[in-house]
Design an enzyme around this catalytic site. Structure first.
Site, PDB file in Angstrom:
ATOM      1  N   ASP A 383      13.368 -16.405  52.417  1.00  0.00           N
ATOM      2  CA  ASP A 383      11.996 -16.145  52.009  1.00  0.00           C
ATOM      3  C   ASP A 383      11.084 -16.899  52.976  1.00  0.00           C
ATOM      4  O   ASP A 383      11.537 -17.764  53.727  1.00  0.00           O
ATOM      5  CB  ASP A 383      11.811 -16.635  50.570  1.00  0.00           C
ATOM      6  CG  ASP A 383      10.387 -16.466  50.081  1.00  0.00           C
ATOM      7  OD1 ASP A 383       9.784 -15.428  50.375  1.00  0.00           O
ATOM      8  OD2 ASP A 383       9.878 -17.386  49.418  1.00  0.00           O
ATOM      9  N   ASP A 758      12.842 -14.824  44.210  1.00  0.00           N
ATOM     10  CA  ASP A 758      13.999 -14.933  45.121  1.00  0.00           C
ATOM     11  C   ASP A 758      15.326 -15.020  44.371  1.00  0.00           C
ATOM     12  O   ASP A 758      16.388 -15.045  44.999  1.00  0.00           O
ATOM     13  CB  ASP A 758      13.857 -16.169  46.012  1.00  0.00           C
ATOM     14  CG  ASP A 758      12.594 -16.144  46.844  1.00  0.00           C
ATOM     15  OD1 ASP A 758      12.286 -15.079  47.405  1.00  0.00           O
ATOM     16  OD2 ASP A 758      11.912 -17.184  46.929  1.00  0.00           O
TER      17      ASP A 758
END
Length: 1107
Positions: A383, A758
């Protein structure tokens, strides 16, 4: 359609038996089912079933060559260790449950407040919470100490987010007297229990006289979920709707699916190969034994076979050999590996060099079983926000009605032009600042000194509110639905009518307000440029704003577009009716609400663009550069705009700037556009494959969706060819899809992130790493490993991952080596004992050999380091050896297999020639052979150890002393079957001479081969080891990354593109020169045991397909 439940508020009769009570139980066992359930679980493993079968066959006196204790002893010991660990874990869960169940809480029954244990709460009971109390179950709020019905909760225990969240009572309960809350009656219609902590789509009806049966929609904002804490609120009360293990937290509990590491997969295949080899040996020796019995044996006067045997007579000798050879597969390997893997995890927890000094956060290994996989990572999917960046948002620049602020100074807050606009009261600037201050879910908290701080779930929103406050537009207070804004000491009040919350599909957040002074109804919105600019009112020019967005993105800034419009009373009333109806439905509420929101969010008057800076964490570029040198590929998966993501990627060393690097863009809204772009990028990738150029592809979420759906094979080939990818505007589900795509290509993946979006990616990857960041602990809790900062990933992989792989590779192969050694000696002995399956070693010696004599020295190998940590970090290229599986593969295992066979020949041959002709007792011959095995294994462990510590010396050589001490004690026992054996042997010079000859003959060739390889065919690791010993630096290791093979020149059509096949059979390096390549041995491997999904592949050519 989802099942529903009806909860009757404050009705004791209906609350008794419809639903479960509030007793929490996370236990896996009970006192009564522990033994059978645990045994069932242990024997559900194929290897344990095999050992149980062998142990049961040992009970048949006719075929067992040794006392059954030699098998049952280790088996029971190993099962007892596993069962004890399970029992301790389950007891800890029981204690935790007991503490939660017996906590005292206040409830209302028959109109009276009572203090009861939490486990006695029933669905429908009204529960009272005081400040700092923990919610014992899932509650729907009915009242709070605040006159406006709000309260604050901390949800960190539920979702890891540390900021306070606002909860509000339903509109039907607004203004209700405190005394009436004891008597309130009604019904709540809600879905059956689920684990979605973000949603609660329910309806409530209160019975007269409280309200006349009107439907009141409920959302997650009207609830306090189990394990949340009430903060900054004197009291709150609510009705229990989900209790016990049916709460959202209880439903989300569970044991995650175990992850199989590449090393474990290889060990399973090697075990299968040994089992087949064992069966072949048993069949051959069984046939030979029966032939010898029917020919030679009956001619010997001392062999008394009956003339006619039972029908199963032909099976006796094969079964005896099966029992004799069963130790080829080490019974203790799983327990040993579990033990050392737990130690690897502790090493990570104890590493002081992986502590975030800013927050005091230590690294933590949640999953103790996959540390060696860290050393074989090939792809890292990361990410951006909060992972590569600090997630500390700072408002830097803005563009309002075509005027840009902050371009010259780099800070709009100090830009003189902006300050003049604010002081002069520019209408556009004022409206822009109002949207910044109001359009959010931020909670202002005023301290006793009068200072205002902000609690925000989004760092972007907090940055905007703080920036507005610095420009004198201060978000001062929020009392229920009333928002107070202070501008230049003048109070501006708005009433919040509706909040249109942000979703990943709409990519914007809106708020409907009523100006308390003028009575006008306003809609304020903020969001991504593609979700705001296309919805501008007719005639408004948006080109300036689009150019500003692109300019800010090029600087690596995050952008948000702000807009507003005025609503007519009739328009709002009509829309509000549809919005309330959508909020009241129990089926597809989220989709219906989004559809209604779309009806209002159009015709915007675009105010401007806000640009927010999110700085890179310290050490991120260096970490990525180092790991890329280690052969690890990086993919960035982010929800940010493409230009922003590219800029961050360049500053992070994801890809080199031009001319060394090249970015290939894949965009498009239609299938044809995506197909053309994908074909163009693939063509460029193939042509440029042989060039030393750093190429990466960039794809946005829309094009990615089309590519994965319609051109999955082509995109898969692109994934294989590319070392770097930047995926923008991707959703959490797309992140997980990309991880699965790389795993399907047989790559070992690591996903790292810091937020709740995530989690799916982290759980899907082979290894999940969570960062304990400002977005909370949700990602860290879902991950296998949690770290404080991204830079610690370098040490996690290069040091802990590499050491864990090296140690596990040695331990697993050594376990097979020691078992094969003793088994080969047994087989050789059968050739001089009539191929009858007789054991040379007694039961006590065999049991002690497996459990004690050979286990202790190797377990301390977890402290071994082939290279110092500093050297490993300076030369990350050596990780290639782990990624390619150089230390554990069929080739290296064949070496250990050959070593065990050679040592067995040495031990047996020398022992028999030394003692068999002296008319020695069989126990003496057995003890000499066993002594030779113990001495050889001590020297094997010693020469395979790279860094000696006091503990390792004690374990290796102390184990030899312990061997003699134990056998002296056993020899002193008349009933042991070894009475006086060791005493007599130790007094004989011939015994010690035999041991010396065995050690010299067994270790001489091994040391000579090791010296030859170290001197004339040394690897890069050997060079580094030599440099460490001499204390000199290594300036360059040369290029040990494999050279890439040229691709086929004939390009196949997109529809025929296939992902590269990977072969799992490993071939040792034949050349350690700088140009050495990892070569494939072809698509057809000689052994089926080593086929397919193995990560230990010698094909390491990343950018090519097999011919």
């Amino acid at each position: 359609m989802k099942m529903r439940r009806c909860v009757y508020i404050n009705d004791d009769n209906l609350a008794q038996d419809l639903y479960c009570d509030n007793r929490i139980s996370n236990r896996k066992y009970t006192i009564w089912n522990f033994l059978p359930k645990n045994l069932w679980e242990q024997f559900s493993r194929l290897m344990n079933q095999y050992f149980l079968l062998i142990a049961c066959l040992q009970l048949w006196p006719l075929i067992t060559p040794v006392n059954p204790v030699s098998t049952w002893g280790p088996l029971i010991f190993i099962f007892a260790v596993s069962a004890t660990k399970e029992a301790c874990d389950d007891y800890n869960r029981y204690i935790s449950d007991k503490k939660a169940n017996e906590k005292e809480v206040w409830i209302v029954r028959q109109g009276i407040k009572k203090l009861i244990q939490a486990q006695d709460i029933k669905v429908g009971n009204i529960v009272w919470l005081r400040e700092n109390d923990e919610a014992p179950c899932d509650l729907v709020l009915l009242g709070t100490a605040d006159p406006l019905g709000t309260c604050y909760v901390e949800t960190a225990a539920l979702d890891g987010e540390t900021d306070l969240k606002t909860r509000v009572i339903p509109s039907a309960c607004m203004g209700m007297d405190f005394e009436l809350l004891h008597k309130i009656k009604g019904v709540i219609e809600c879905p059956s229990p689920d684990k979605d902590i973000r949603r609660c789509d329910a309806n409530m009806r209160l019975f007269p006289p409280f309200i006349d049966n009107d439907v009141c929609p409920l959302t997650i904002k009207n609830t306090i979920l189990q394990s949340c804490y009430l903060r900054n609120t004197e009291w709150a009360c609510g009705v229990a709707v989900y209790t016990g293990n049916e709460t959202k937290l209880g439903m989300s509990r569970g044991v995650p699916e175990p992850k199989l590491t590449a090393v474990d997969a290889m060990i399973d295949r090697l075990t299968g190969a040994i089992f087949v080899f064992q069966i072949v040996v048993v069949i051959v020796l069984g046939i030979a034994g029966n032939v010898w019995k029917d020919t030679e044996a009956r001619q010997q006067w001392y062999v008394q076979y009956p003339t006619e045997g039972p029908w199963y007579e032909l099976l006796v000798i094969p079964l005896r050999f099966e029992l004799l050879c069963s130790i080829m597969i080490p019974i203790s390997i799983k327990v040993s590996l579990d033990l050392v893997k737990s130690l690897y995890a502790k090493f990570i927890d104890w590493d002081d060099k992986m502590v975030d000094l800013e927050t005091g956060t230590r690294s933590h290994a949640t999953n103790t079983a996959i540390s060696e996989d860290l050393g074989q990572v090939e792809y890292i999917l990361t990410d951006k926000t909060g992972t590569l960046t600090e997630n500390k948002m700072v408002f830097r620049r803005c563009c309002i009605s075509g005027s840009c602020y902050g371009n010259e100074t780099g800070d709009a807050l100090t830009d003189e032009k902006m300050l003049n606009a604010v002081s002069s009261g520019s209408p556009d600037v004022m409206q822009f600042l109002k949207v910044m201050a109001i359009c959010n879910t931020v909670i202002p908290v005023k301290s006793s000194s009068g200072a205002i701080s902000y609690k925000a779930q989004s760092q972007d929103e907090e940055a905007l509110v703080r920036a507005a406050a610095q420009l004198l537009m201060v978000f001062e207070n929020k009392s229920g639905n009333i928002v107070d804004i202070n501008f230049n000491s003048s109070l501006i009040q708005y009433e919040v009518l509706d909040i249109l919350e942000f979703t990943s599909d709409r990519k914007r957040m809106s708020i409907v307000l009523k100006d308390c002074q003028s009575g006008k109804i306003l809609l304020m919105s903020k969001g991504a440029d593609e979700s705001i600019l296309p919805y501008a009112r007719a005639g408004q020019q948006i080109r300036t704003f689009a150019e500003a967005v692109e300019q800010y993105a090029q600087l690596g800034l995050r952008t948000l577009c702000l807009a507003w419009r005025e609503l007519g009373d009739d328009e709002y009333q009509e829309w509000a009716s549809m919005f309330n109806e959508a909020n009241s439905t129990l089926v597809d509420r989220e989709w219906r609400v989004a559809e209604v929101c779309q009806r209002l969010e159009h015709g915007f008057d675009i105010l401007g663009v806000a640009a927010i800076e999110d700085r890179l964490q310290d050490g991120v570029p260096e970490t990525i550069e180092t790991l890329r040198k280690a052969g690890i590929n990086f993919w960035m998966l982010t929800g940010d705009k493409q230009s922003t993501a590219i800029q961050i990627a360049l500053s992070c060393n994801f890809v080199s700037p031009e001319p060394k690097g090249q970015l290939l863009i894949i965009n498009g809204k239609t299938e044809d556009e995506v197909c053309r772009n994908l074909e163009r990028v693939l063509l460029t990738m193939r042509i440029a494959d042989a060039e030393p150029k750093d190429i990466a592809f960039v794809v946005d979420g829309w094009a990615l969706e089309i590519a994965l759906k319609h051109y999955s094979k082509a995109f898969t080939e692109l994934a294989v060819l590319s070392r770097t990818a930047i995926c923008c505007r991707v959703t959490p589900s797309q992140k997980a899809q990309l991880v699965e795509l790389l795993k399907s290509c047989d790559y070992r993946t690591l996903a790292i992130g810091d937020g709740g979006n995530d989690v799916r990616m982290i759980q899907q990857a082979d290894i999940g790493v969570g960062i304990s960041g400002r977005e909370g602990l949700q990602a860290a809790r879902a991950a296998d490993y949690s770290i404080g900062k991204f830079r610690f990933l370098k040490r996690l992989i290069l040091v802990h991952g590499r050491y864990s792989y090296n140690r596990t590779a040695f331990l697993s192969q050594y376990s097979f080596y020691k078992s094969l050694l003793i088994c080969f000696i047994q087989i050789f002995f059968s050739f001089i004992s009539g191929i009858s399956g007789t054991s040379l070693f007694n039961s006590v010696s065999l049991m002690a050999y497996n459990v004690f004599y050979t286990s202790v020295p190797v377990l301390v190998h977890v402290l071994d380091k082939d290279l110092g940590e500093k050297t490993v970090m300076q030369h990350p290229q050596i990780l290639f050896y782990c990624q390619a599986g150089r230390l554990l593969n069929p080739s290296t295992f064949a070496g250990w297999f050959g070593r065990s066979l050679f040592h067995a020949i040495v031990v047996f041959g020398i022992t028999i020639h030394s003692y068999a002709l002296e008319k020695s007792e069989m126990e003496e011959v057995s003890m000499v052979a066993l002594s030779g095995c113990i001495w050889l294994q001590a020297f094997v462990v010693a020469i395979e150890t790279n860094s000696f510590t006091v503990l390792q010396h004690l374990a290796i050589w102390g184990n030899l002393v312990a061997f003699y001490v134990i056998n002296w004690i056993v020899s002193a026992l008349p009933s042991s079957g070894m009475y006086t054996i060791m005493f007599r042997l130790c007094r004989q010079p011939s015994y010690w001479c035999t041991i010396i000859v065995i050690v010299a003959a067994g270790m001489g060739p091994v040391l000579a081969l090791k010296y030859f390889r170290y001197t004339y065919r040394s690897s890069k690791i050997n060079s580094l080891q030599q440099a460490e010993r001499l204390g000199g630096p290594i300036l360059s290791l040369g290029n040990i990354e494999p050279q890439l093979r040229p691709l086929e020149k004939d390009l196949s059509p997109l529809s025929l593109l296939q992902p590269r096949n990977r072969n799992s059979v490993c071939e040792p390096l034949l050349s350690e020169s700088p140009s050495a390549t990892r070569r494939s041995v072809g698509t057809g491997a000689p052994f089926d045991f080593f086929q397919s999904q193995s990560r230990l592949s010698s094909i390491y050519s990343r950018n090519s397909k097999d011919n």
